[in-house]
Design an enzyme around this catalytic site. Structure first.
Site, PDB file in Angstrom:
ATOM      1  N   VAL A  16       0.840  -1.210   0.000  1.00 19.85           N
ATOM      2  CA  VAL A  16       0.000   0.000   0.000  1.00 19.85           C
ATOM      3  C   VAL A  16       0.872   1.256   0.000  1.00 19.85           C
ATOM      4  O   VAL A  16       0.668   2.176  -0.804  1.00 19.85           O
ATOM      5  CB  VAL A  16      -0.957   0.004   1.220  1.00 19.85           C
ATOM      6  N   LYS A 206     -13.069  -4.780  11.436  1.00 22.09           N
ATOM      7  CA  LYS A 206     -13.810  -3.841  10.586  1.00 22.09           C
ATOM      8  C   LYS A 206     -15.233  -3.643  11.129  1.00 22.09           C
ATOM      9  O   LYS A 206     -15.769  -2.527  11.107  1.00 22.09           O
ATOM     10  CB  LYS A 206     -13.848  -4.369   9.150  1.00 22.09           C
TER      11      LYS A 206
HETATM   12  N1  HSE Z   1      -7.177  -9.598   4.136  1.00 25.64           N
HETATM   13  C1  HSE Z   1      -8.246  -8.700   3.895  1.00 25.64           C
HETATM   14  C2  HSE Z   1      -9.236  -9.321   2.917  1.00 25.64           C
HETATM   15  C3  HSE Z   1      -7.821  -7.374   3.333  1.00 25.64           C
HETATM   16  O1  HSE Z   1      -9.060 -10.434   2.475  1.00 25.64           O
HETATM   17  O2  HSE Z   1     -10.217  -8.664   2.628  1.00 25.64           O
HETATM   18  C4  HSE Z   1      -7.257  -6.469   4.363  1.00 25.64           C
HETATM   19  O3  HSE Z   1      -8.203  -6.186   5.361  1.00 25.64           O
END
Ligand code: HSE
Length: 429
Positions: A16, A206
């Site tokens: 990133v 999240k």
């Molecule tokens: N590993 C995560 C995914 C992305 O597969 O969506 C980063 O949060």
């Protein structure tokens, strides 16, 4: 137009970070025009300086992130290191030294978001983190800003691309979990150690961030009920298909019917093929938001990857730089409702349960009585018998999760129930 540049420190230069640096360079003129001042990459803190970083002036690269932040002239810090430490200490140091922060760090925000927001507020600075949830998809700022006048009652999303890729493969090819995981690994969707994705930790972080924003309350990672998707089998998909459903790993955030509490959970669930989330394929993410005035909104797009995540970081960078020039700050933490987070047992949902039972008189009645004793109403029952054994599939009406799991516990104790083959929640109807 201000000619003195705003100075940016980049912490981390992996997939990133290097893409952020590249776009900052190639789109410098556009970014200057949009912000109203030039932005200058003033330093890049990395762990391994020997690694070749194409397009980045080696003179900017340092291993001493703290010294970079303490220089005193940094306006904005972009943190794309990930993990709790040293990211937490470095973000705090950034605020103490007058820099606003753009972070992609979901784990840190889910664990310590309140303290970081407080530090930003104390110093009159910004903390933006669009890239922490669902990669490129504009979601955090639409929820924090565009929907700030509405009341969000429910958020249901696919916020992990790796698991969606695996489940989509299982659905479309009939593959088992391991076979689909192997393909995801070979194609670079799953990491060598896929635990954070497949056990739902990534989605839970999240979910905590989104729940806090949606309900204007504090939701920490520990408040999120979490179940991974490693137990989902090809036969679960066969059952889902018979019901006109597919299976997704969902993050579900809900305001209780009485409005007095919220719930946050991550687990695999059957959803009807007619639900918009059912058509989210491969490694895409999508989040379905239900708000009182707006109605139903769907946010869809790539949830991971260097370039999509960099897009979200740069959007935040532009916003934070504009705020700096205006000597203002954007929205901080909004946790005024102080709603408690209820345990999973209080969630009201439906179960799809597959039982292996003895095929003899009275078994169905015994099973039905067990549901009734726990106050769980049965919606449908399907039985298929073979050689004195039968497979019984029960789909319930909505009931508290505690009552449903109590029912399953009691079913396991019945002599006539040989085993509980699978339990899956049914959502989105
Ligand atoms: N590993 C995560 C995914 C992305 O597969 O969506 C980063 O949060």
């Amino acid at each position: 137009m201000r000619t003195r540049p705003l100075k940016v420190a980049l912490l981390g230069c992996g997939v990133v970070g290097s893409e952020v640096a590249r776009i900052m360079t190639t789109h410098a003129d556009d970014l200057t025009a949009r912000i109203g001042a030039p932005v200058e990459l003033a330093g890049v803190a990395v762990r391994r300086p020997s690694k070749v970083r194409e397009g980045i002036d080696p003179a900017l690269v340092t291993t001493d992130a703290t010294a970079l932040l303490k220089r005193g002239d940094i306006d904005v810090v972009i943190e794309v290191i990930g993990g709790i430490e040293p990211a937490r200490t470095l973000i705090t140091t950034a605020f103490e030294n007058g820099a606003s922060v753009v972070s992609a760090n979901k784990a840190l925000l889910a664990q310590d978001g309140a303290a970081l927001h407080a530090a930003a507020e104390q110093h009159g600075l910004d903390l933006y983190y669009e890239a922490a949830v669902a990669g490129a998809i504009p979601l955090v700022r639409p929820m924090r800003e565009s929907l700030a006048g509405d009341k969000i009652n429910r958020v249901m999303g696919i916020v992990n691309g790796t698991t969606n890729f695996i489940l989509d493969k299982m659905d479309s090819t009939g593959a088992g979990y391991q076979e689909a995981l192997d393909e995801a690994t070979a194609l670079g969707y799953a990491e060598a150690d896929p635990t954070a994705d497949v056990e739902g930790y990534d989605a839970a972080a999240k979910a905590a961030i989104l729940a806090g924003i949606a309900f204007h309350t504090r939701v920490r990672l520990d408040d999120v009920y979490r179940e991974g998707m490693t137990e989902v089998s090809a036969s679960d998909f066969a059952s889902a298909k018979r019901m006109g459903c597919t299976i997704k790993l969902l993050a579900i955030l809900e305001r209780a019917a009485d409005g007095e509490s919220v719930t946050a959970r991550v687990h695999p669930a059957m959803i009807p093929l007619t639900h918009p989330l059912a058509s989210v394929r491969e490694a895409y993410n999508a989040v379905f938001v239900e708000a009182e005035a707006a109605g139903r909104l769907m946010f869809y797009g790539p949830g991971a990857g260097g370039s999509p995540t960099a897009s979200a970081v740069l959007g935040d960078l532009v916003a934070v730089c504009r705020n700096k020039l205006a000597e203002a700050t954007g929205p901080g933490e909004s946790a005024y409702t102080q709603l408690p987070v209820s345990p999973m047992g209080d969630v009201v949902t439906r179960y799809h349960i597959s039982l292996d039972v003895a095929d003899k008189p009275g078994v169905l009645a015994q099973v039905a009585t067990t549901f009734a004793e726990h106050g769980v109403s049965i919606d449908t029952v399907r039985q298929q018998g073979k050689d004195g054994e039968a497979s019984l599939v029960v789909v319930t009406h909505r009931a508290p999760d505690a009552a449903l799991s109590g029912t399953v516990e009691a079913l396991r104790k019945l002599d006539t129930v040989r085993g509980v083959a699978s339990i899956m929640r049914v959502e989105g109807e």
